[in-house]
Design a protein around this motif. Structure first.
Motif, short mmCIF file in Angstrom:
data_model
loop_
_atom_site.label_atom_id
_atom_site.label_comp_id
_atom_site.label_asym_id
_atom_site.label_seq_id
_atom_site.Cartn_x
_atom_site.Cartn_y
_atom_site.Cartn_z
N VAL A 88 21.41 -10.02 -22.40
CA VAL A 88 21.22 -9.45 -23.74
C VAL A 88 20.42 -10.43 -24.59
O VAL A 88 20.35 -11.64 -24.29
N ARG A 89 19.84 -9.90 -25.63
CA ARG A 89 19.14 -10.74 -26.61
C ARG A 89 19.90 -10.71 -27.93
O ARG A 89 20.31 -9.65 -28.40
N GLU A 90 20.08 -11.89 -28.51
CA GLU A 90 20.79 -12.03 -29.77
C GLU A 90 19.90 -12.76 -30.78
O GLU A 90 18.98 -13.50 -30.38
N PRO A 91 20.13 -12.58 -32.07
CA PRO A 91 19.31 -13.27 -33.07
C PRO A 91 19.44 -14.79 -32.96
O PRO A 91 20.51 -15.31 -32.63
N VAL A 92 18.34 -15.47 -33.25
CA VAL A 92 18.33 -16.94 -33.19
C VAL A 92 19.25 -17.53 -34.23
O VAL A 92 19.98 -18.49 -33.97
N GLY A 93 19.20 -17.00 -35.46
CA GLY A 93 20.01 -17.56 -36.54
C GLY A 93 19.23 -17.67 -37.82
O GLY A 93 18.65 -16.70 -38.30
N VAL A 94 19.19 -18.85 -38.38
CA VAL A 94 18.47 -19.12 -39.63
C VAL A 94 17.03 -19.52 -39.30
O VAL A 94 16.81 -20.45 -38.52
N CYS A 95 16.07 -18.83 -39.89
CA CYS A 95 14.66 -19.05 -39.58
C CYS A 95 13.91 -19.56 -40.81
O CYS A 95 13.97 -18.95 -41.88
N GLY A 96 13.19 -20.66 -40.64
CA GLY A 96 12.27 -21.14 -41.66
C GLY A 96 10.88 -20.61 -41.35
O GLY A 96 10.41 -20.73 -40.22
N GLN A 97 10.21 -20.01 -42.35
CA GLN A 97 8.94 -19.36 -42.12
C GLN A 97 7.92 -19.86 -43.15
O GLN A 97 8.07 -19.64 -44.35
N ILE A 98 6.89 -20.53 -42.65
CA ILE A 98 5.88 -21.15 -43.52
C ILE A 98 4.55 -20.46 -43.29
O ILE A 98 4.04 -20.43 -42.16
N THR A 99 3.98 -19.90 -44.35
CA THR A 99 2.78 -19.06 -44.21
C THR A 99 1.58 -19.66 -44.91
O THR A 99 1.72 -20.46 -45.84
N PRO A 100 0.36 -19.28 -44.50
CA PRO A 100 -0.87 -19.89 -45.01
C PRO A 100 -1.44 -19.14 -46.22
O PRO A 100 -0.94 -18.07 -46.60
N TRP A 101 -2.53 -19.68 -46.76
CA TRP A 101 -3.13 -19.10 -47.97
C TRP A 101 -4.19 -18.06 -47.67
O TRP A 101 -4.56 -17.29 -48.54
N ASN A 102 -4.72 -18.00 -46.46
CA ASN A 102 -5.87 -17.11 -46.23
C ASN A 102 -5.47 -15.64 -46.08
O ASN A 102 -6.19 -14.75 -46.52
N TYR A 103 -4.32 -15.40 -45.44
CA TYR A 103 -3.76 -14.04 -45.35
C TYR A 103 -2.30 -14.12 -45.79
O TYR A 103 -1.39 -14.04 -44.97
N PRO A 104 -2.06 -14.29 -47.08
CA PRO A 104 -0.71 -14.63 -47.56
C PRO A 104 0.37 -13.66 -47.12
O PRO A 104 1.38 -14.06 -46.54
N LEU A 105 0.18 -12.37 -47.38
CA LEU A 105 1.23 -11.43 -47.05
C LEU A 105 1.14 -10.92 -45.62
O LEU A 105 2.16 -10.64 -44.99
N LEU A 106 -0.05 -10.83 -45.08
CA LEU A 106 -0.19 -10.38 -43.69
C LEU A 106 0.55 -11.33 -42.76
O LEU A 106 1.34 -10.89 -41.91
N GLN A 107 0.30 -12.62 -42.90
CA GLN A 107 0.97 -13.59 -42.04
C GLN A 107 2.47 -13.62 -42.28
O GLN A 107 3.26 -13.82 -41.36
N ALA A 108 2.88 -13.41 -43.53
CA ALA A 108 4.31 -13.36 -43.82
C ALA A 108 4.95 -12.16 -43.13
O ALA A 108 6.07 -12.27 -42.58
N SER A 109 4.26 -11.03 -43.11
CA SER A 109 4.83 -9.82 -42.49
C SER A 109 5.04 -10.02 -41.00
O SER A 109 6.00 -9.48 -40.42
N TRP A 110 4.16 -10.77 -40.35
CA TRP A 110 4.30 -11.02 -38.91
C TRP A 110 5.57 -11.81 -38.59
O TRP A 110 6.04 -11.79 -37.45
N LYS A 111 6.10 -12.51 -39.59
CA LYS A 111 7.31 -13.31 -39.41
C LYS A 111 8.55 -12.58 -39.93
O LYS A 111 9.58 -12.52 -39.26
N ILE A 112 8.44 -12.02 -41.13
CA ILE A 112 9.60 -11.40 -41.77
C ILE A 112 10.09 -10.19 -41.00
O ILE A 112 11.28 -10.04 -40.73
N ALA A 113 9.16 -9.28 -40.65
CA ALA A 113 9.57 -8.00 -40.04
C ALA A 113 10.32 -8.19 -38.73
O ALA A 113 11.41 -7.62 -38.56
N PRO A 114 9.80 -8.96 -37.76
CA PRO A 114 10.57 -9.13 -36.52
C PRO A 114 11.86 -9.91 -36.71
O PRO A 114 12.85 -9.64 -36.03
#
Length: 489
Positions: free
Chosen positions: A138-164
């Motif tokens: 089975v797969r289980e959540p990792v836990g607490v995730c730190g997500q650091i995103t760049p300035w060139n695609y601010p929300l696009l890159q954030a979405s790639w991390k937040i959504a999954p």
């Protein structure tokens, strides 16, 4: 002027220190917002909130289908507010409004994809070699995730991390670039509106040195995901070793765009322009290295220079603008320095290489689209990620030489092959040491396909099923269905 706050444990808060940062429009340097300037104190508070929400909250244990519906709700809210989000992105980053609208639509699709994927992996039953037993993975959540995103695609890159991360059942601390935080703030408002429980998503604003570094170091953080430059990535990876947390890094590229003599000339020419000058070259997958076959080199360069001189610079809100400004004065100086390096190295400057002279562009961080010819792989402008509107052109004669040149880099993010010979295209694609290879195209990506690089372009993948798996841990569960004493002792 917008006055914004951070989001920690379900509350919108100022920085503990009371410090703030001014956000400016790179088109004219006008102030557009004031945001909190967080530090270690705020970051610790956000980590504690995420830790408590994961360890003691309901989020990771609610049905995956319920989490998926919440992620889908976020997609709906993004679609509702596409225009507002796009305008904020253009104000903050300088890109054209058309680009920003496209980004927002793509972002909604990322949330929609992971919302739909959340309940699709129920684990895997495996054939146990031991009698009277059952075994599953089975797969289980990792836990607490730190997500650091760049300035060139601010929300696009954030979405790639937040959504999954949400779909998998994790909690998180998001740290956007300190110079382009506005759309991440707005989407955090939408996450709250969607009904995600408090503490699951936390937003910290501030410099990487005071916030991002602590996320990487903290023993309370189980995964760190970063998109940005190599040197910062190296620091994050070193800091993450303190508790051996999972690391996902996307560290850019120096991406070859290979044009063979039998390519569709006009299409390859048009796409070569788009590959490098889209968003003023501030794209990790930009086709900044153009490799052109000797047989068409001179004609291709001549037409390319002619077209490049016609690119219209201007405000992202002007429908006629084709390319906006660079993100900051510091970045503008970096791009200028690379031009000076290229000239010193002996490359031939064919066009651009300086700030534009038009009066209406003087207040912004503009730089003319630039082309260098007579380049070779020993040059820094060929090897290093300039992250601006600079194109280097190299010649090649054979397929083998093209592959060798293309792979002659520490990076391995993306590349493209242009030819009407599909067998040759597939051979070359198979030889390129890159995470994404386009054949007769450049730049397309979508939520269903993984994104990431070989070599120094990073570790791990975003998007696709693999992007969800990054935010999970694998567990093997074994059951003895007929337990009995062993009588070994």
């Amino acid at each position: 002027m917008r006055i914004e706050k951070m989001y920690i444990n379900g509350e919108w808060v100022e920085a503990a220190s009371g410090n703030t940062r001014t956000i400016i429009n790179p088109f004219n340097q006008e102030t557009i917002a004031q945001v909190p300037e967080g530090d270690e104190t705020d970051t610790v508070s956000a980590i504690q909130a995420a830790r408590e929400a994961f360890d003691e909250g309901e989020w990771r244990n609610i049905p995956a289908s319920t989490r998926g519906k919440l992620v889908l709700k976020i997609a709906e809210l993004i679609e509702r507010d596409v225009q507002e989000l796009a305008e904020l992105e253009t104000l903050d980053s300088g890109k054209t409004l058309t680009e920003s609208i496209d980004d927002m639509n793509d972002i909604a699709e990322v949330f929609r994809y992971y919302g739909g994927l959340a309940d699709k992996d129920g684990g895997e039953v495996i054939a146990s070699p031991i009698p009277d037993s059952r075994s599953k993975v089975v797969r289980e959540p990792v836990g607490v995730c730190g997500q650091i995103t760049p300035w060139n695609y601010p929300l696009l890159q954030a979405s790639w991390k937040i959504a999954p991360a949400l779909a998998a059942g994790n909690t998180m601390i998001i740290k956007p670039s300190e110079i382009t935080p506005l759309t991440t703030i707005k989407v955090t408002e939408l996450i709250e509106e969607a009904g995600v429980p408090k503490g699951v998503v936390n937003l910290v604003l501030g410099s990487g040195a005071k916030t991002g570094q602590l996320l990487a170091e903290s023993h309370e953080v189980d995964l760190i995901s970063f998109t940005g430059g190599i040197e910062t990535g190296r620091k994050i990876m070193t800091a993450a070793s303190s508790n051996f947390k999972k690391v996902a890094l996307e560290l850019g590229g120096k991406n070859p765009n290979i044009v063979f003599e039998d390519a569709d000339f006009d299409t390859a020419l048009d796409q070569a322009l788009n590959a490098v000058f889209f968003h003023a070259g501030q794209v990790c997958s930009a086709g900044a290295r153009l490799l052109v076959h000797d047989a068409i080199h001179d004609r291709f360069v001549e037409e390319l220079v002619k077209r490049t001189k016609q690119i219209k610079l201007g405000s992202g809100f002007d429908d006629t603008t084709q390319s906006g400004p660079l993100i900051s004065n510091d970045h503008l100086k970096k791009v200028e320095n690379y031009v000076a390096i290229g000239i010193k190295e002996g490359a031939s400057l064919m066009t651009g290489g300086k700030r534009p002279e038009a009066e209406e562009l003087q207040a912004g961080f503009f730089f003319e689209p630039t082309i260098f010819t007579e380049c070779d792989s020993s040059m820094r402008i060929v090897q290093e990620e300039t992250f601006g509107p600079i194109l280097t052109i190299e010649r090649f004669d054979t397929e083998e030489q093209a592959v060798t040149l293309a792979n002659d880099t520490i990076y391995g993010l993306a590349g493209a092959v242009w030819t009407t010979n599909i067998r040759k295209a597939e051979r070359v694609a198979g030889e390129l040491r890159m995470g994404t290879v386009w054949i007769n195209d450049f730049h397309p990506y979508f939520a269903q396909a993984p994104w990431g690089g070989y070599k120094s372009s990073g570790i791990g993948r975003e998007l696709g099923k693999q992007g969800l798996e990054e935010y999970t841990e694998v567990k093997h569960i074994y059951e003895n269905t007929n337990p009995s004493p062993l009588h070994w002792f």
